[in-house]
Design an enzyme around this catalytic site. Structure first.
Site, PDB file in Angstrom:
ATOM      1  N   TYR A  34       0.837  -1.202   0.000  1.00  0.00           N
ATOM      2  CA  TYR A  34       0.000   0.000   0.000  1.00  0.00           C
ATOM      3  C   TYR A  34       0.872   1.252   0.000  1.00  0.00           C
ATOM      4  O   TYR A  34       2.101   1.170   0.130  1.00  0.00           O
ATOM      5  CB  TYR A  34      -0.944  -0.014   1.209  1.00  0.00           C
ATOM      6  N   LYS A 148       6.477  -1.882   1.948  1.00  0.00           N
ATOM      7  CA  LYS A 148       5.281  -1.274   2.559  1.00  0.00           C
ATOM      8  C   LYS A 148       4.119  -2.247   2.392  1.00  0.00           C
ATOM      9  O   LYS A 148       3.233  -2.080   1.555  1.00  0.00           O
ATOM     10  CB  LYS A 148       4.986   0.103   1.950  1.00  0.00           C
ATOM     11  N   GLU A 180      12.344   2.277  14.131  1.00  0.00           N
ATOM     12  CA  GLU A 180      11.381   3.321  13.751  1.00  0.00           C
ATOM     13  C   GLU A 180      10.149   3.242  14.625  1.00  0.00           C
ATOM     14  O   GLU A 180      10.056   2.384  15.514  1.00  0.00           O
ATOM     15  CB  GLU A 180      11.010   3.179  12.269  1.00  0.00           C
ATOM     16  N   LEU A 204      11.049   1.111   7.195  1.00  0.00           N
ATOM     17  CA  LEU A 204      10.458   1.610   5.956  1.00  0.00           C
ATOM     18  C   LEU A 204      11.094   2.971   5.674  1.00  0.00           C
ATOM     19  O   LEU A 204      11.082   3.843   6.549  1.00  0.00           O
ATOM     20  CB  LEU A 204       8.943   1.778   6.100  1.00  0.00           C
TER      21      LEU A 204
HETATM   22  N1  PMP Z   1       7.775   3.824   8.882  1.00  0.00           N
HETATM   23  C1  PMP Z   1       6.588   3.187   8.905  1.00  0.00           C
HETATM   24  C2  PMP Z   1       6.526   1.818   9.502  1.00  0.00           C
HETATM   25  C3  PMP Z   1       5.441   3.800   8.376  1.00  0.00           C
HETATM   26  O1  PMP Z   1       4.255   3.160   8.382  1.00  0.00           O
HETATM   27  C4  PMP Z   1       5.537   5.125   7.857  1.00  0.00           C
HETATM   28  C5  PMP Z   1       4.316   5.818   7.345  1.00  0.00           C
HETATM   29  N2  PMP Z   1       4.018   5.422   6.034  1.00  0.00           N
HETATM   30  C6  PMP Z   1       6.803   5.736   7.837  1.00  0.00           C
HETATM   31  C7  PMP Z   1       7.891   5.055   8.360  1.00  0.00           C
HETATM   32  C8  PMP Z   1       6.971   7.121   7.282  1.00  0.00           C
HETATM   33  O2  PMP Z   1       6.822   7.110   5.870  1.00  0.00           O
HETATM   34  P1  PMP Z   1       6.297   8.386   5.074  1.00  0.00           P
HETATM   35  O3  PMP Z   1       7.218   9.512   5.369  1.00  0.00           O
HETATM   36  O4  PMP Z   1       6.348   7.969   3.650  1.00  0.00           O
HETATM   37  O5  PMP Z   1       4.891   8.642   5.551  1.00  0.00           O
END
Ligand code: PMP
Length: 282
Positions: A34, A148, A180, A204
């Site tokens: 996603y 993701k 994270e 991620l």
């Molecule tokens: N890590 C995880 C596990 C996430 O779910 C997200 C949110 N999508 C992020 C980091 C931050 O990613 P982004 O800056 O693309 O929202």
């Protein structure tokens, strides 16, 4: 009830009428990926980076990409245009599709594509001025956090741990090293230097990750990408989290202890201002 139009497998339909078969592998196995893309003033922010990440995620789990970039953009645009909101967050999901239940990939299957949008609710000025609280926990997720994936059980349990502690986010550590949040990247500042963990399989890579690197470069803030220990997080002058829906947000308490002097710090303030400028310029 608010019943926005969503896109499902070639059709725009009210959300309440969007249905998928129970044998969809997203439902049965969590076999899908996603994206979440912020929309500011009805325009997509950093869409190329989001789509590149979607394409990487699809590739990593061997789901054939059902659309080219222009095709995806047109579909997202349709959903965004159908919404009355200027600020939105688009959610899109691709699963491997519907097949008789068996773990290995089915021979012939058409991916399921779903796109919806919701109003983008950003942290209030009051929350920003105080910063947010977080708790820490061991990272119990699998070893492909760079994908993701909709298989989000580890992230769900981490977010629930934060919710039960009445804080904003759970900051996770693997073998004592920072990974994270449940749905955000985590940053520390020490002596004016910003640091984030390596962009490897353990996190991620947020679209904000690259953006923050660019903003630091523009602002002359020294930045390191390296392993960060739990002790360093607790000794940091500032801690921040970043995501599409939080943008960049100061963390001022971790496990009940103040971060630095307990108030949002100067590096956060600079990054937040630069972030807003990048939005306005996009
Ligand atoms: N890590 C995880 C596990 C996430 O779910 C997200 C949110 N999508 C992020 C980091 C931050 O990613 P982004 O800056 O693309 O929202």
């Amino acid at each position: 009830m608010n019943d926005p139009l969503v896109y499902l497998n070639g059709e725009m339909t009210p959300l309440s009428e969007a249905k998928i078969p129970v044998l969809d592998r997203g439902f049965i196995f969590g076999d899908g990926v996603y994206e979440v893309i912020p929309i500011y003033g009805r325009r997509m922010f950093r869409s190329e980076q989001h789509m590149a990440r979607l394409f990487r995620s699809l590739d990593k789990i061997g789901i054939p990409n059902p659309h080219d970039l222009a095709g995806w953009m047109a579909l997202i645009r349709q959903v965004v245009d159908a919404s009355p909101d200027d600020e939105q967050m688009v959610y899109l999901q691709v699963t491997r599709g519907v097949a008789r239940r068996a773990h290995a990939f089915p021979a012939e299957v058409t991916p399921t594509v779903f796109i919806m949008t919701n109003p983008l609710v950003l942290p209030s000025a009051e929350v920003r001025s105080k910063g947010v609280a977080c708790v820490t926990m061991d990272d119990k997720r699998w070893l492909h956090c760079e994908i993701k994936s909709v298989s989000l059980l580890g992230n769900v349990l981490a977010a629930q741990h934060a919710a039960e502690n009445q804080v904003t986010e759970a900051i996770q550590f693997r073998d004592g090293m920072l990974t994270e949040g449940s749905s955000s990247n985590v940053w520390i500042v020490k002596d004016g230097v910003l640091a984030g963990p390596p962009k490897d399989n353990l996190i991620l890579e947020g679209i904000r990750y690259g953006l923050i690197q660019e903003l630091c470069e523009g602002l002359g803030i020294p930045m390191q990408v390296r392993r960060i220990s739990r002790e360093e997080v607790f000794a940091a002058d500032e801690v921040m989290i970043s995501s599409a829906t939080k943008e960049v947000l100061p963390v001022t308490r971790i496990d009940g202890q103040p971060v630095g002097n307990g108030a949002p710090g100067p590096i956060y303030a600079k990054l937040y201002e630069a972030y807003q400028a990048a939005k306005a310029a996009a």
